[in-house]
Design a protein around this motif. Structure first.
Motif, short mmCIF file in Angstrom:
data_model
loop_
_atom_site.label_atom_id
_atom_site.label_comp_id
_atom_site.label_asym_id
_atom_site.label_seq_id
_atom_site.Cartn_x
_atom_site.Cartn_y
_atom_site.Cartn_z
N ILE A 67 -3.53 -3.15 7.31
CA ILE A 67 -2.36 -2.49 6.79
C ILE A 67 -1.39 -2.14 8.02
CG2 ILE A 67 -1.68 -0.03 5.95
CD1 ILE A 67 -4.79 0.05 4.62
N ASP A 68 -0.19 -2.53 8.03
CA ASP A 68 0.74 -2.52 9.23
C ASP A 68 1.91 -1.31 8.89
OD1 ASP A 68 -0.56 -4.45 10.28
OD2 ASP A 68 0.44 -6.14 9.47
N ASP A 69 2.60 -1.07 9.82
CA ASP A 69 3.67 -0.28 9.90
C ASP A 69 3.36 1.16 9.05
OD1 ASP A 69 5.43 -2.13 11.16
OD2 ASP A 69 5.67 -3.20 9.12
N ILE A 70 2.19 1.76 9.40
CA ILE A 70 1.95 3.08 8.80
C ILE A 70 2.81 4.25 9.56
CG2 ILE A 70 0.02 4.96 8.97
CD1 ILE A 70 -1.97 2.74 9.10
N VAL A 115 -5.32 12.83 2.67
CA VAL A 115 -4.74 11.64 2.68
C VAL A 115 -5.46 10.83 1.58
CG1 VAL A 115 -3.72 9.61 3.88
CG2 VAL A 115 -3.79 11.92 4.79
N MET A 116 -4.68 10.24 0.78
CA MET A 116 -5.16 9.02 -0.01
C MET A 116 -4.28 7.88 0.05
SD MET A 116 -4.86 8.86 -4.45
CE MET A 116 -5.34 10.65 -4.49
N LEU A 117 -5.05 6.71 -0.05
CA LEU A 117 -4.71 5.42 0.46
C LEU A 117 -4.57 4.78 -1.09
CD1 LEU A 117 -3.65 2.93 2.00
CD2 LEU A 117 -6.25 2.42 2.27
N TYR A 148 0.80 -1.23 0.15
CA TYR A 148 -0.01 -0.16 0.09
C TYR A 148 0.91 1.22 0.07
CZ TYR A 148 1.34 0.89 4.76
OH TYR A 148 2.07 0.91 5.92
N ASP A 149 0.15 2.36 -0.20
CA ASP A 149 0.87 3.64 -0.07
C ASP A 149 -0.08 4.71 0.27
OD1 ASP A 149 3.19 5.30 0.01
OD2 ASP A 149 3.26 5.42 -2.30
N PHE A 150 0.48 5.49 0.90
CA PHE A 150 -0.26 6.81 1.30
C PHE A 150 0.25 7.97 0.59
CE2 PHE A 150 -1.16 4.40 5.25
CZ PHE A 150 -2.59 4.56 5.20
N ILE A 151 -0.60 8.75 0.18
CA ILE A 151 -0.31 10.11 -0.58
C ILE A 151 -0.93 11.17 0.00
CG2 ILE A 151 -0.11 11.35 -2.66
CD1 ILE A 151 -0.05 8.99 -4.39
N VAL A 152 -0.07 12.19 0.55
CA VAL A 152 -0.71 13.41 1.10
C VAL A 152 -0.31 14.57 0.13
CG1 VAL A 152 -0.62 14.86 3.34
CG2 VAL A 152 0.14 12.39 3.37
N PHE A 179 -4.56 11.41 10.97
CA PHE A 179 -5.95 10.78 11.06
C PHE A 179 -6.64 11.46 12.08
CE2 PHE A 179 -3.86 7.58 8.61
CZ PHE A 179 -4.81 7.41 7.30
N TYR A 180 -6.08 11.77 13.09
CA TYR A 180 -6.74 12.68 14.08
C TYR A 180 -7.78 13.77 13.57
CZ TYR A 180 -4.24 10.36 17.83
OH TYR A 180 -3.68 9.58 18.75
N ASP A 181 -7.15 14.32 12.42
CA ASP A 181 -7.98 15.55 11.77
C ASP A 181 -8.90 15.08 10.64
OD1 ASP A 181 -7.12 17.18 13.83
OD2 ASP A 181 -5.33 17.65 12.49
N LEU A 182 -9.16 13.98 10.56
CA LEU A 182 -9.75 13.50 9.17
C LEU A 182 -10.95 12.66 9.51
CD1 LEU A 182 -6.84 12.30 6.89
CD2 LEU A 182 -7.92 14.31 6.69
N ASP A 183 -11.98 12.85 8.83
CA ASP A 183 -13.26 12.12 8.79
C ASP A 183 -13.37 10.92 7.55
OD1 ASP A 183 -14.28 13.71 10.90
OD2 ASP A 183 -15.05 15.06 9.44
N LYS A 184 -12.71 11.17 6.59
CA LYS A 184 -12.76 10.30 5.64
C LYS A 184 -11.48 10.39 4.72
CE LYS A 184 -17.53 11.15 4.40
NZ LYS A 184 -18.47 11.38 3.50
N ILE A 185 -11.16 9.09 4.09
CA ILE A 185 -10.01 9.04 3.22
C ILE A 185 -10.35 8.43 2.08
CG2 ILE A 185 -9.74 6.69 3.94
CD1 ILE A 185 -6.63 7.26 3.86
N LEU A 186 -9.75 9.17 0.78
CA LEU A 186 -9.95 8.58 -0.63
C LEU A 186 -9.22 7.26 -0.79
CD1 LEU A 186 -11.42 9.02 -3.35
CD2 LEU A 186 -9.30 10.31 -3.93
N VAL A 187 -9.71 6.22 -1.15
CA VAL A 187 -8.99 5.20 -1.43
C VAL A 187 -9.12 4.78 -3.06
CG1 VAL A 187 -9.06 2.48 -1.35
CG2 VAL A 187 -9.81 4.19 0.66
#
Length: 101
Positions: A56-59, A19-21, A9-13, A67-75
């Protein structure tokens, strides 16, 4: 193509800390997707459907703190191609977020 590649996986900010997963395409259509993130253990579980979850491990710390400030994430689900240049987004959707402190 190795099986491990499908478990990556990868996260893009972006500049607005959105954040996008990115994950490889999964079977079936998402239904009420949500992401449960355990900040302390740097883990998350993406529930695509009631019957399918992806661990998803090792974030990285710099990602998990957002993630404290997010309600949703784009996957975005990507096709698994032999040549990375041929990879395409096959599915994109928002998942609600639940943070486990």
């Amino acid at each position: 193509m190795s099986e491990n590649k499908f478990n990556t996986y990868d996260f893009i900010v972006n500049d607005d800390d959105e954040v996008m997963l990115l994950i490889y395409a999964q079977t079936g259509t998402p239904s009420n997707p949500h992401l449960e993130i355990d900040i302390q253990n740097k883990r998350a579980v993406l529930y695509r459907t009631a019957d399918y979850a992806l661990s998803i491990d090792d974030i990285p710390d710099e990602i998990s703190e957002l993630f404290y400030d997010l309600d949703k994430i784009l996957v975005c689900e990507l096709s698994a191609e032999q040549n990375d240049d041929d990879t395409q987004i096959t599915n994109a959707y928002e998942a609600t977020i639940t943070v486990i402190p």
